[in-house]
Each structure stands twice: as structure tokens, then as C-alpha cells.
Design an enzyme around this catalytic site. Structure first.
Site, short mmCIF file in Angstrom:
data_model
loop_
_atom_site.label_atom_id
_atom_site.label_comp_id
_atom_site.label_asym_id
_atom_site.label_seq_id
_atom_site.Cartn_x
_atom_site.Cartn_y
_atom_site.Cartn_z
CB CYS A 117 -12.07 -2.02 -11.71
SG CYS A 117 -13.15 -3.28 -11.01
CG HIS B 55 -8.25 -2.21 -8.86
ND1 HIS B 55 -8.96 -1.05 -8.63
CD2 HIS B 55 -9.19 -3.18 -9.06
CE1 HIS B 55 -10.26 -1.30 -8.67
NE2 HIS B 55 -10.42 -2.59 -8.93
CD GLU C 236 -6.44 1.43 -8.52
OE1 GLU C 236 -7.60 1.21 -8.15
OE2 GLU C 236 -5.96 0.96 -9.59
#
Length: 235
Positions: free
Chosen positions: A87, A196, A198
């Protein structure tokens, strides 16, 4: 060996802690790095995390791309170190000219948050080797400046050289040209994407899937791919 993966914190980073946790769950050792330093602390790979570095002044990622540590990031990239930009980190990579093109305000001019379907276009990078080309995955997306743009010549080169790492599937939430959600460089050590990974690393806390609510863990394979790449390089 244990792969040591550095996560750089910039003023305004929001997801650096999440990225460190993803590294840990993937079997690596997360190493916290600071934007004002010139020391990468001997890490084997790097993550530029999501957030709003320097308040997104000028352009998203523009100031962070000129932070002191980015000199070392560029040197490490040139030597083949695996680097992932997520991002805001993706925005930094294009602003630093480590990946081509640019990122602008979403086409609808609003912040968006959704569990996003992606198609893996390139599975031959340090961060995507545990996927298969053509595979569909689900990764959370949250951004306001995710519209990918490039000149006609740049887009032709990106497509011709297989540098598209991911495309949006089902819907193009940001209005990105050619549905591009993420890129890699020619060498395959650098990957940047708007969604994302994560936030999709542990069952019960990931995106919804057809199997069950909050069950998505596709993001973990980004980090296990990198750990495997580092270990393989050391053999």
C-alpha cells in the site's frame, strides 16, 4: 538459518507491527528499522509497510521515498535483496523509481475498504513463489490513493515483460489501469501491491472466504515465499 526481515517504520506508518507479526508467523525474524537511519542491520529482506507516511503530503509516499534509509533500500534492491512494498510502501517504491508508473487518488475519490479478490499474474518472484500463476486469492484492501497509472509505453513494457504481479478480479476498486493491483521488477526481487497481505495471515482474523468467515490466510504465503527465498539464497 533464520531469515531476518526488516520492517521500516516511517512517521505515519500504521501496519508496521502487523508486518512484523506476519514475518514471525512465517518463520522469520522481524527486525524493526527506522526511516531516519542509514543502517539496515544486516537484514536479508525488507518490508515497506502501509500507512500514511508523512501525512501523504505532496503525494502519497513521495516524502518517504526520499527518507534517509531509502538510499540503503535502493542499494539493497540493486543487489537483489527481496523487498515488499504494501500500500503506502508500494507508493514509496514507485516514487523512488524502483517500480514503474504512479499511484493517484481512487477514481471515485473516496477511501475504500474491502476483502479483494486478486489474480496472481507472476509467481516467479521472491514474494510470490508459493502461489501459482492464474491463482485467485483474497487479500484485504484499504486505501484512498490506489489508482495505478502509467504511460502507454510504460504499460506496454510492463505487460510485455510480465511485470504485473497481481490484477484485481471481479471489481477494479481503485480505477487502476489494466486492473493492475501489484507489480514486480525485472529481477523479481521487488514486489509492490495495494492490498494488505499482512492482514490475511491467521485463521479467525483474515478476510471472509467461501469456506468460512474470517478464514482467509492467503497473505501468509507472501512472507513464507520470502523466507524460503532467503534460505535458498544462503545455501
Amino acid at each position: 538459518m533464520t531469515a531476518r526481515i526488516g520492517v521500516i517504520t516511517f512517521p505515519g506508518s500504521l501496519d508496521d507491527g502487523d508486518a512484523q507479526r506476519a514475518v514471525r508467523l512465517a518463520g522469520g525474524e522481524p527486525v524493526s528499522l527506522w526511516h531516519g537511519s542509514h543502517d539496515l542491520d544486516g537484514v536479508d529482506a525488507l518490508v515497506l509497510p502501509g500507512g500514511f507516511s508523512y501525512g501523504d503530503y505532496l503525494r502519497a509516499g513521495a516524502i518517504a521515498a526520499r527518507a534517509p534509509i531509502m538510499s540503503e533500500v535502493k542499494d539493497a534492491a540493486a543487489k537483489g535483496m527481496p523487498i515488499l512494498g504494501i500500500c503506502n510502501g508500494f507508493q514509496m517504491l514507485v516514487e523512488a523509481h524502483l517500480l514503474p508508473g504512479g499511484l493517484i487518488r481512487n477514481a471515485h475519490q473516496q477511501f475504500i475498504r474491502r476483502d479483494q479478490r486478486l489474480i496472481v499474474e507472476n509467481a516467479d518472484t521472491a514474494w510470490t513463489s508459493e502461489f501459482e500463476a492464474g491463482q485467485e486469492i483474497i487479500i484485504p484492501l484499504k486505501n484512498a490513493d490506489g489508482g495505478y497509472v502509467a504511460s502507454a509505453d510504460t504499460l506496454q513494457r510492463i505487460e510485455g515483460e510480465g511485470l504485473v504481479a497481481f490484477r484485481y478480479a471481479g471489481v477494479n476498486p481503485n480505477g487502476s489501469i489494466a486492473d493492475i493491483a501489484g507489480l514486480t521488477n525485472e529481477r523479481g526481487n521487488i514486489v509492490g501491491l495495494m492490498p494488505h497481505p499482512e492482514h490475511a495471515i491467521e485463521a479467525g482474523f483474515g478476510p471472509n472466504t467461501a469456506a468460512a468467515m474470517r478464514s482467509g490466510v492467503d497473505g501468509l504465503r507472501f512472507f513464507t515465499s520470502a523466507v524460503a527465498a532467503v534460505v535458498h539464497a544462503a545455501v
